[in-house]
Design an enzyme around this catalytic site. Structure first.
Site, PDB file in Angstrom:
ATOM      1  N   LEU A 119       0.835  -1.207   0.000  1.00 39.36           N
ATOM      2  CA  LEU A 119       0.000   0.000   0.000  1.00 39.36           C
ATOM      3  C   LEU A 119       0.869   1.257   0.000  1.00 39.36           C
ATOM      4  CD1 LEU A 119      -2.587  -1.156   2.701  1.00 39.36           C
ATOM      5  CD2 LEU A 119      -2.944  -1.051   0.227  1.00 39.36           C
ATOM      6  N   LYS A 179      14.774  -6.410   4.976  1.00 37.65           N
ATOM      7  CA  LYS A 179      15.036  -5.444   6.051  1.00 37.65           C
ATOM      8  C   LYS A 179      16.306  -5.766   6.853  1.00 37.65           C
ATOM      9  CE  LYS A 179      10.209  -4.286   7.112  1.00 37.65           C
ATOM     10  NZ  LYS A 179       9.258  -4.080   8.196  1.00 37.65           N
ATOM     11  N   ASN A 204      14.081  -0.133   7.639  1.00 39.22           N
ATOM     12  CA  ASN A 204      12.935  -0.034   6.716  1.00 39.22           C
ATOM     13  C   ASN A 204      12.931   1.282   5.931  1.00 39.22           C
ATOM     14  OD1 ASN A 204      11.835   1.911   8.426  1.00 39.22           O
ATOM     15  ND2 ASN A 204       9.785   1.043   8.395  1.00 39.22           N
ATOM     16  N   ASP A 240       9.159   1.708  12.100  1.00 37.26           N
ATOM     17  CA  ASP A 240       8.048   0.888  12.618  1.00 37.26           C
ATOM     18  C   ASP A 240       7.808   1.126  14.112  1.00 37.26           C
ATOM     19  OD1 ASP A 240       7.233  -0.333  10.287  1.00 37.26           O
ATOM     20  OD2 ASP A 240       8.544  -2.073  10.531  1.00 37.26           O
ATOM     21  N   ASN A 293       5.509 -16.246  22.290  1.00 38.15           N
ATOM     22  CA  ASN A 293       5.720 -16.668  20.901  1.00 38.15           C
ATOM     23  C   ASN A 293       5.670 -18.176  20.790  1.00 38.15           C
ATOM     24  OD1 ASN A 293       6.243 -15.932  18.151  1.00 38.15           O
ATOM     25  ND2 ASN A 293       8.272 -16.862  18.380  1.00 38.15           N
ATOM     26  N   ARG A 294       5.143 -18.651  19.678  1.00 46.31           N
ATOM     27  CA  ARG A 294       5.054 -20.109  19.430  1.00 46.31           C
ATOM     28  C   ARG A 294       6.422 -20.754  19.638  1.00 46.31           C
ATOM     29  NH1 ARG A 294       3.535 -21.834  13.401  1.00 46.31           N
ATOM     30  NH2 ARG A 294       5.405 -20.578  13.049  1.00 46.31           N
ATOM     31  N   TYR A 325      -3.547  -5.892   9.207  1.00 44.41           N
ATOM     32  CA  TYR A 325      -4.598  -4.971   8.726  1.00 44.41           C
ATOM     33  C   TYR A 325      -5.370  -5.514   7.518  1.00 44.41           C
ATOM     34  CZ  TYR A 325      -0.561  -3.708   5.905  1.00 44.41           C
ATOM     35  OH  TYR A 325       0.543  -3.772   5.109  1.00 44.41           O
ATOM     36  N   GLY A 368      -4.262  -2.528  12.462  1.00 44.23           N
ATOM     37  CA  GLY A 368      -2.896  -2.053  12.251  1.00 44.23           C
ATOM     38  C   GLY A 368      -2.658  -1.078  11.103  1.00 44.23           C
TER      39      GLY A 368
END
Ligand code: NAP
Length: 280
Positions: free
Chosen positions: A17, A68, A88, A101, A148-149, A220, A241
Site C-alpha cells: 500500500l 530489512k 525499513n 516501525d 511466541n510459538r 490490517y 494495524g
C-alpha cells in the site's frame, strides 16, 4: 521524468500500500515533482537492487520483507535500526538507514489514546514486527512480556535488545501465564489471522481471553481480525494495524522531504486501496 524519486524495495511488492499512500501525500501537498514507486528485487541481487536506484538519483527507499535485515549491511544503520536489527527506511543522501516501525506503532497508540507508560503490555510474536514494537514500547517505559510459538526466538529477541540497546526487564511467557498477568494492552505481531486465514486467532483455544483489555492487531488485512472480534466479545476495545502502517510511512516521508506528512491523507489512501482489493 519526475525530479524527486523515492520508492520501495521488497520481494514481492505488488500488494504493498506504500506507493498509493505516498503518492496521495505528494498529490495532496502539490508536490508534483515527487514520485514513489515499488521495485520487486530478488534477494540474490539485493546489492544491485539498492545501487541502481541510488545511481539513478533516488533520494531514498523503503525496505520491506525479506530485505530489512540484509539492508543493515548495505547502509549505515542508526541507533534505532541497530536496536531492532532491521532497516525499513534508507536516505541515499547520507547512506543512512533507520526503522520507523517502532515510532509508527507508538504514534498510532498515542493517536488512539491508548496509554503505554508503566502499563503491562503483552506482545504476541517475536518476528520482525515484534522486534520493532517491543523496542518502541520499552523506550516508552511500558512493562513488556512476549508470548511466541517458538520460545527460543522470543528469548533471542530479549537478549538482542539487551545487548544492542541496553533494554532490560522484558519477560517471556506462555499464553497460560499471560492470561493471568493483568495486562491492559495486547499487541498481535504474529501473522496469524492475516488474509486469507481470516478465521484464525493467535489466542489459543482453551486459554481464557482476558476481559476488558485493548487489542492492537498489527495485521490490517482484514480490517477486523478474528482476534479483534474475540476482544470485543469479551468487553474490550480493538484497533487494527493500518494506522501503524500509515504512520511508519509518514515518518519516512518526513525524512526524505523535510515536509510535515499529511497522515490522514496517507491513512485514507491506504484504507481506500484495501477496500478496492476487497480484503478489508
Ligand atoms: P515474521 O518475522 O515472519 O514473524 C512472524 C511471527 O508470527 C512469528 O512470531 C511467528 O512465530 C508467528 N507465527 C506465524 N505463524 C504462526 C502460527 N500458525 N501460530 C503461531 N504463531 C505464528 O513476520 P513479521 O515481519 O514480524 O510480520 C508479522 C505480521 O505483522 C505481518 O503478517 C503483518 O500483518 C504485520 N505487520 C504489520 C505492520 C503494520 O505496519 N501494521 C508492519 C509490519 C508487520 P514463530 O517464531 O514461532 O515462527
Amino acid at each position: 521524468m519526475r525530479k524527486n524519486r523515492v520508492g520501495l524495495i521488497g520481494f514481492p511488492t505488488e500488494h504493498s500500500l506504500s506507493p498509493v499512500m505516498h503518492n496521495a501525500a505528494f498529490e495532496a501537498l502539490g508536490m508534483s515533482d515527487w514520485l514513489y514507486d515499488a521495485m520487486s528485487i530478488p534477494p540474490d541481487i539485493l546489492r544491485y537492487g539498492v545501487q541502481e536506484p541510488k545511481n539513478h538519483g533516488y533520494i531514498g527507499i523503503n525496505v520491506t520483507v525479506p530485505h530489512k535485515e540484509a539492508m543493515m549491511e548495505l547502509v549505515r544503520p542508526d541507533e534505532i535500526a541497530r536496536a531492532i536489527g532491521a532497516v525499513n527506511t534508507v536516505d541515499f543522501r547520507n547512506n543512512s538507514g533507520t526503522n520507523t516501525d517502532a515510532d509508527g506503532i507508538v504514534d498510532d497508540l498515542r493517536a488512539n489514546g491508548v496509554p503505554i507508560a508503566n502499563k503491562r503490555v503483552l506482545v504476541l510474536g517475536a518476528g520482525g514486527a515484534a522486534r520493532a514494537v517491543v523496542y518502541g514500547l520499552a523506550r516508552e517505559r511500558a512493562r513488556v512480556a512476549i508470548v511466541n510459538r517458538t520460545k527460543i526466538r522470543a528469548e533471542r529477541l530479549v537478549a538482542d535488545l539487551k545487548s544492542a540497546a541496553g533494554i532490560d526487564g522484558i519477560a517471556v511467557m506462555t499464553l497460560d501465564e499471560a492470561a493471568d498477568w493483568g495486562m491492559s494492552l495486547i499487541i498481535n505481531c504474529t501473522s496469524v489471522g492475516l488474509h486469507p486465514h481470516v478465521d484464525q486467532s493467535p489466542w489459543i483455544h482453551g486459554v481464557p481471553f482476558p476481559a476488558g483489555v485493548t487489542v492492537y492487531d498489527t495485521v490490517y488485512r482484514p480490517a477486523n481480525t478474528a482476534l479483534m472480534q474475540q476482544c470485543i466479545a469479551h468487553g474490550g476495545r480493538a484497533i487494527g494495524g493500518l494506522g501503524m502502517l500509515a504512520r511508519q510511512g509518514a515518518l519516512s516521508f518526513e525524512i526524505w522531504t523535510g515536509v510535515a506528512p499529511p497522515v490522514d491523507v496517507m491513512l485514507g489512501a491506504a484504507q481506500a486501496a484495501l477496500e478496492n482489493t476487497g480484503k478489508v
